[in-house]
Write a protein that holds these residues in place. Structure first.
Motif, PDB file in Angstrom:
ATOM      1  N   LEU A  84       0.866  -1.181   0.000  1.00 36.74           N
ATOM      2  CA  LEU A  84       0.000   0.000   0.000  1.00 36.74           C
ATOM      3  C   LEU A  84       0.901   1.230   0.000  1.00 36.74           C
ATOM      4  CD1 LEU A  84      -2.684   1.566   0.455  1.00 36.74           C
ATOM      5  CD2 LEU A  84      -2.335   1.203   2.920  1.00 36.74           C
ATOM      6  N   VAL A  85       0.671   2.129  -0.938  1.00 38.52           N
ATOM      7  CA  VAL A  85       1.493   3.329  -1.077  1.00 38.52           C
ATOM      8  C   VAL A  85       0.614   4.545  -0.793  1.00 38.52           C
ATOM      9  CG1 VAL A  85       2.922   4.724  -2.612  1.00 38.52           C
ATOM     10  CG2 VAL A  85       3.018   2.227  -2.742  1.00 38.52           C
ATOM     11  N   ILE A  86       1.044   5.358   0.163  1.00 48.71           N
ATOM     12  CA  ILE A  86       0.322   6.564   0.556  1.00 48.71           C
ATOM     13  C   ILE A  86       1.218   7.766   0.324  1.00 48.71           C
ATOM     14  CG2 ILE A  86      -0.774   7.805   2.457  1.00 48.71           C
ATOM     15  CD1 ILE A  86      -1.472   5.117   3.692  1.00 48.71           C
ATOM     16  N   ASP A  87       0.723   8.756  -0.410  1.00 42.01           N
ATOM     17  CA  ASP A  87       1.451   9.992  -0.657  1.00 42.01           C
ATOM     18  C   ASP A  87       0.749  11.141   0.060  1.00 42.01           C
ATOM     19  OD1 ASP A  87       3.505   8.980  -2.215  1.00 42.01           O
ATOM     20  OD2 ASP A  87       2.331   9.079  -4.049  1.00 42.01           O
ATOM     21  N   ILE A  88       1.508  11.895   0.831  1.00 42.77           N
ATOM     22  CA  ILE A  88       0.997  13.085   1.522  1.00 42.77           C
ATOM     23  C   ILE A  88       1.876  14.256   1.112  1.00 42.77           C
ATOM     24  CG2 ILE A  88       0.541  14.155   3.760  1.00 42.77           C
ATOM     25  CD1 ILE A  88       0.156  11.335   4.896  1.00 42.77           C
ATOM     26  N   ALA A  89       1.274  15.245   0.448  1.00 42.69           N
ATOM     27  CA  ALA A  89       2.049  16.349  -0.121  1.00 42.69           C
ATOM     28  C   ALA A  89       1.549  17.680   0.411  1.00 42.69           C
ATOM     29  CB  ALA A  89       1.955  16.317  -1.649  1.00 42.69           C
ATOM     30  N   ASP A  90       2.490  18.615   0.557  1.00 40.41           N
ATOM     31  CA  ASP A  90       2.137  19.948   1.015  1.00 40.41           C
ATOM     32  C   ASP A  90       2.844  20.980   0.132  1.00 40.41           C
ATOM     33  OD1 ASP A  90       4.781  20.872   2.209  1.00 40.41           O
ATOM     34  OD2 ASP A  90       4.454  19.080   3.403  1.00 40.41           O
ATOM     35  N   ARG A  91       2.516  22.250   0.356  1.00 46.70           N
ATOM     36  CA  ARG A  91       3.144  23.357  -0.361  1.00 46.70           C
ATOM     37  C   ARG A  91       3.895  24.269   0.612  1.00 46.70           C
ATOM     38  NH1 ARG A  91       4.171  22.289  -5.471  1.00 46.70           N
ATOM     39  NH2 ARG A  91       2.332  21.565  -6.615  1.00 46.70           N
ATOM     40  N   GLY A  92       4.532  23.627   1.585  1.00 44.14           N
ATOM     41  CA  GLY A  92       5.291  24.384   2.559  1.00 44.14           C
ATOM     42  C   GLY A  92       6.669  24.764   2.034  1.00 44.14           C
TER      43      GLY A  92
END
Length: 418
Positions: free
Chosen positions: A346-354
């Motif tokens: 299972l691959v989970i991506d969590i992205a932000d614009r910090g």
């Protein structure tokens, strides 16, 4: 009595890292001796005692086969075992030199090779023991040996010089081969030890945090129940006031969420096995519960449509929420959450614009406790997440996003440990 670190070769080196190198040197010497004996006996017509020398080479060959079989047992080699191998090689070499001219044999200095190997492999007392044995053999061969039957003294002198030159090449090659391979093994060992020390330090800090968390669970149960009750009563009292009533309902939900977390911690302490549930429903529930705790954050989720049964392991939800919290702290914009099911994980991506992470922060993230901002962001939470995923056989990687920000990828194998 020897201590535990003395009982194995350099404490942590596996048998293949040492005995394998020694076996390669031994096989090379056997082949070299066999070729030299045949060349002298039939090529130069210098009669050699073929039967005893062939017996010694055969014994060395059998010893090499037994060493190769021992290498299949991937267990650490002891100091005494490795010393016994070097003593056997040194003794066999001395016997061969005895039958081929004693100290007049230009290859007698190859007796130094086991001493050099011991010097970079064993403790000093064993090195000095092997050096003493080699010196004793050399002294004995000064007086006791079978001379080579060479009639022409000029030819004997030229052969001796040529043999010394060839012996130098062989000695240099063997020492360079073993020392460079041994140095590489030692460097790999040092890197492994450094990684283990770092992991132990991080785990000790996490255990300390766990102890504090257990105390907090015990102390927080009563005040949380009071807060929840009071918030419920205030929400009912100010039901007609949209501002105060909404704040009271939010406070009640926050208290309920905190109580649920405490209940989960208590259930983990009782070792209650988690139940299987659809993966998409579990991910949606994780995000929903996180939104209750972080009502100020915005999230855009892309969940898998596959209704695959999934049994979440203890700590996994908190690990994901830790990354979500870090992303929300760092990013003024929407946090992006994506999950993908692959055949093996299972691959989970969590992205932000910090603002992203510096190279130093990326190197430290999840492995030591630090924070890019005082009191929040990329500190304890990421270290706990990294430790949880490592325990589950998963991984966490951080990469820079185009246009700014950070992407955290969590990879979790389907076959989770129980």
């Amino acid at each position: 009595m020897s201590s535990a670190p003395d009982s194995t070769l350099l404490s942590t080196l596996p048998a293949r890292a040492m005995l394998g190198r020694l076996l390669a040197v031994r096989v090379s010497l056997i082949a070299g001796w066999a070729a030299g004996i045949l060349w002298l006996h039939w090529g130069l017509a210098i009669r050699m005692p073929l039967l005893p020398m062939a017996a010694v080479l055969a014994l060395m060959g059998l010893f090499s086969l037994s060493t190769a079989w021992r290498l299949r047992l991937d267990v650490p080699a002891t100091q005494m075992e490795f010393l016994a191998h070097l003593l056997a090689d040194l003794t066999a070499f001395a016997v061969l030199v005895f039958f081929s001219g004693g100290v007049t044999n230009p290859f007698v200095s190859l007796m130094l090779v086991p001493v050099v190997i011991a010097a970079i492999s064993l403790r000093p007392r064993w090195v000095w023991l092997l050096a003493a044995v080699a010196g004793g053999y050399y002294a004995l061969l000064l007086f006791v040996y079978q001379p080579l039957a060479i009639a022409d003294p000029v030819a004997a002198y030229g052969m001796h010089l040529g043999g010394m030159w060839f012996n130098f090449l062989i000695s240099a090659a063997l020492i360079a081969f073993f020392v460079t391979r041994m140095h590489a093994a030692l460097r790999a060992r040092d890197q492994e030890l450094a990684a283990l020390r770092e992991k132990q330090l991080r785990d000790e800090r996490i255990v300390a945090l766990g102890t504090q968390a257990a105390l907090a669970v015990h102390e927080l149960a009563t005040p949380l129940a009071t807060i929840q009750t009071t918030a419920h009563e205030l929400a009912a009292e100010f039901a007609n006031d949209p501002d105060i009533g909404a704040d009271c309902r939010l406070l009640e939900k926050q208290a309920q969420a905190c109580k649920r977390i405490l209940t989960q911690i208590a259930a983990r302490a009782q070792d209650t096995p988690p139940a299987a549930q659809p993966l998409d429903a579990w991910l949606a529930a994780v995000i929903e519960r996180w939104q209750v705790l972080r009502p100020d954050a915005r999230i855009m989720a892309d969940l898998p449509t596959e209704r695959r049964d999934f049994t979440p392991t203890d700590g996994l939800e908190q690990a994901i929420q830790n990354v979500l919290n870090n992303a929300a702290d760092a990013s003024p914009d929407t946090v992006e959450f994506g999950a993908e099911t692959k055949p093996d994980a299972l691959v989970i991506d969590i992205a932000d614009r910090g603002p992203g992470l510096t190279p130093e922060q990326k190197a430290q993230a999840g492995r030591v406790l630090f924070s890019g901002k005082p009191g929040r962001g990329w500190g304890v939470g990421l270290a706990l997440t990294h430790a949880t995923l490592e325990r589950l056989g998963g991984s966490l990687t951080l990469t820079e996003r185009e246009g700014g920000g950070t992407r955290v990828r969590i990879r979790l194998p389907w076959s989770l440990p129980e």
